[in-house]
Design an enzyme around this catalytic site. Structure first.
Site, PDB file in Angstrom:
ATOM      1  N   ASP A 144       0.919  -1.053   0.063  1.00 36.78           N
ATOM      2  CA  ASP A 144      -0.052  -0.053   0.117  1.00 36.78           C
ATOM      3  C   ASP A 144       0.885   1.326  -0.094  1.00 36.78           C
ATOM      4  O   ASP A 144       1.949   0.828   0.182  1.00 36.78           O
ATOM      5  CB  ASP A 144      -0.732  -0.081   1.284  1.00 36.78           C
ATOM      6  N   LEU A 145       0.562   2.518  -0.328  1.00 35.75           N
ATOM      7  CA  LEU A 145       1.042   3.738  -0.296  1.00 35.75           C
ATOM      8  C   LEU A 145       0.866   4.656   0.595  1.00 35.75           C
ATOM      9  O   LEU A 145       1.798   4.846   1.555  1.00 35.75           O
ATOM     10  CB  LEU A 145       1.152   4.365  -1.510  1.00 35.75           C
ATOM     11  N   ASP A 146      -0.182   5.095   0.918  1.00 35.74           N
ATOM     12  CA  ASP A 146      -0.631   6.137   1.999  1.00 35.74           C
ATOM     13  C   ASP A 146      -0.528   5.519   3.351  1.00 35.74           C
ATOM     14  O   ASP A 146      -1.332   4.584   3.580  1.00 35.74           O
ATOM     15  CB  ASP A 146      -1.919   6.799   1.628  1.00 35.74           C
ATOM     16  N   THR A 168       1.142  10.270   3.705  1.00 39.45           N
ATOM     17  CA  THR A 168       0.282  11.034   2.986  1.00 39.45           C
ATOM     18  C   THR A 168      -1.297  10.614   3.449  1.00 39.45           C
ATOM     19  O   THR A 168      -2.264  11.211   3.186  1.00 39.45           O
ATOM     20  CB  THR A 168       0.355  10.518   1.512  1.00 39.45           C
ATOM     21  N   LYS A 210      -9.549   5.341   5.607  1.00 43.99           N
ATOM     22  CA  LYS A 210      -8.137   4.926   5.172  1.00 43.99           C
ATOM     23  C   LYS A 210      -8.389   3.690   4.265  1.00 43.99           C
ATOM     24  O   LYS A 210      -9.162   2.610   4.307  1.00 43.99           O
ATOM     25  CB  LYS A 210      -7.503   4.453   6.279  1.00 43.99           C
ATOM     26  N   SER A 248      -2.217   0.219  -4.307  1.00 43.24           N
ATOM     27  CA  SER A 248      -2.692   1.592  -3.418  1.00 43.24           C
ATOM     28  C   SER A 248      -4.138   1.729  -4.539  1.00 43.24           C
ATOM     29  O   SER A 248      -3.914   1.748  -5.618  1.00 43.24           O
ATOM     30  CB  SER A 248      -1.821   2.588  -3.830  1.00 43.24           C
ATOM     31  N   ALA A 249      -4.777   2.236  -3.726  1.00 41.29           N
ATOM     32  CA  ALA A 249      -6.380   2.530  -4.211  1.00 41.29           C
ATOM     33  C   ALA A 249      -6.007   4.034  -4.887  1.00 41.29           C
ATOM     34  O   ALA A 249      -6.952   4.536  -5.464  1.00 41.29           O
ATOM     35  CB  ALA A 249      -7.419   2.735  -3.260  1.00 41.29           C
ATOM     36  N   LYS A 251      -5.025   7.070  -7.015  1.00 41.16           N
ATOM     37  CA  LYS A 251      -4.905   7.625  -8.534  1.00 41.16           C
ATOM     38  C   LYS A 251      -3.509   8.494  -8.553  1.00 41.16           C
ATOM     39  O   LYS A 251      -3.046   8.756  -9.637  1.00 41.16           O
ATOM     40  CB  LYS A 251      -6.141   8.189  -9.181  1.00 41.16           C
ATOM     41  N   LYS A 303     -10.892  -1.762  -2.039  1.00 41.05           N
ATOM     42  CA  LYS A 303     -10.489  -2.437  -0.985  1.00 41.05           C
ATOM     43  C   LYS A 303     -11.751  -2.211   0.079  1.00 41.05           C
ATOM     44  O   LYS A 303     -12.446  -1.029   0.046  1.00 41.05           O
ATOM     45  CB  LYS A 303      -9.420  -1.874  -0.028  1.00 41.05           C
ATOM     46  N   GLU A 306       0.004  -2.962   4.831  1.00 36.77           N
ATOM     47  CA  GLU A 306      -1.073  -2.216   4.922  1.00 36.77           C
ATOM     48  C   GLU A 306      -1.238  -1.348   6.260  1.00 36.77           C
ATOM     49  O   GLU A 306      -0.711  -1.723   7.100  1.00 36.77           O
ATOM     50  CB  GLU A 306      -2.530  -2.913   4.926  1.00 36.77           C
ATOM     51  N   ASP A 307      -1.843  -0.281   6.191  1.00 38.89           N
ATOM     52  CA  ASP A 307      -1.942   0.425   7.432  1.00 38.89           C
ATOM     53  C   ASP A 307      -3.490   0.896   7.728  1.00 38.89           C
ATOM     54  O   ASP A 307      -3.807   1.396   8.691  1.00 38.89           O
ATOM     55  CB  ASP A 307      -1.348   2.000   7.274  1.00 38.89           C
TER      56      ASP A 307
END
Ligand code: G6P
Ligand code: MG
Length: 222
Positions: free
Chosen positions: A8-10, A16, A44, A115-116, A118, A146, A170-171
């Site tokens: 995941d990213l954020d 972020t 989230k 990541s969801a 864009k 998700k 994941e967070d």
């Protein structure tokens, strides 16, 4: 041994998740909906549109906006968010992440983004992390976000693997559910109060070393 990692990213690669929260808060305020961090846990990992639906339902305002207004609100939130991430740089990469990516690369483990957002590729570029990623799942290509497993399955596919051979990091609650449903092995970054006590958790990305990932995988899968 695991063959791939689905990131995941954020909130995992950088902070972020906080900017998403601030942007939703700002938009909410403008339409009279107050949100707090506890509610934000529900947002989230959730797509922009699904997050807006949750926000409007939270304020009991779902009926007040037609589809055109809904689209305008989603766009406005994104504008606030995009404004905030312009200055993101390599300095914003969470501790331990760069070392981990380098080590995984050396070990021949494939790395993919699930990541969801864009805005994911833009952020990877800003943080100079793009070269480490062998694949990126485009959230525009999945029908269900998700907690549906689709984005993790696609991220695995992008690196020529199936999710069962991968670790997912994941967070978000919705993200952990998605990883579990995909068959990948989840590792959560966050607090047991938010993510539960039944999966492997770290409180900081600093703990995400290649050795930790390997031993967690071996304990769970062997
Ligand atoms: C991630 C974040 C969510 C965000 C979603 C969509 O999953 O955790 O907070 O709503 O991406 O992001 P986007 O940048 O496309 O609005
Ligand atoms: Mg996240």
């Amino acid at each position: 041994m695991f063959k791939g990692i689905l990131f995941d990213l954020d909130g995992v690669l950088t902070d972020t998740a906080e900017y998403h929260y601030q942007a939703w808060q700002r938009l909410g305020k403008e339409i009279g909906i107050t949100i707090d961090r506890a509610f934000n846990e529900e947002l989230k990992g959730v797509s922009r549109e699904d997050s807006l639906k949750l926000l409007l339902a939270h304020g009991d305002r779902t009926q007040d906006f037609d589809s055109e207004q809904f689209a305008e609100l989603a766009q406005r939130k994104n504008e606030y968010y995009v404004e905030m991430i312009q200055e993101v740089s390599t300095a914003d990469v969470y501790p331990g992440i760069l070392d981990l990516l380098k080590r995984l690369k050396k070990q021949g483990i494939k790395i993919s983004l699930a990541s969801a957002s864009k805005n994911g590729p833009f952020l990877l570029e800003k943080m100079s992390l793009l070269p480490y990623f062998d694949g990126i799942a485009d959230p525009a290509d999945v029908a269900k976000g998700k907690p549906d497993p689709e984005i993790f399955q696609l991220a695995a596919e992008k690196i020529g693997l199936t999710a069962v051979d991968c670790i997912g990091i994941e967070d978000a609650k919705a993200g952990i559910q998605a990883i579990l449903a995909s068959g990948a092995f989840p590792i959560g970054v966050g607090r047991p109060e938010d993510l539960g006590t039944d999966i492997v958790l770290v409180s900081s990305t600093e703990e995400l070393t290649a050795d930790f990932l390997t031993s967690s995988w071996q304990t769970a899968r062997n």
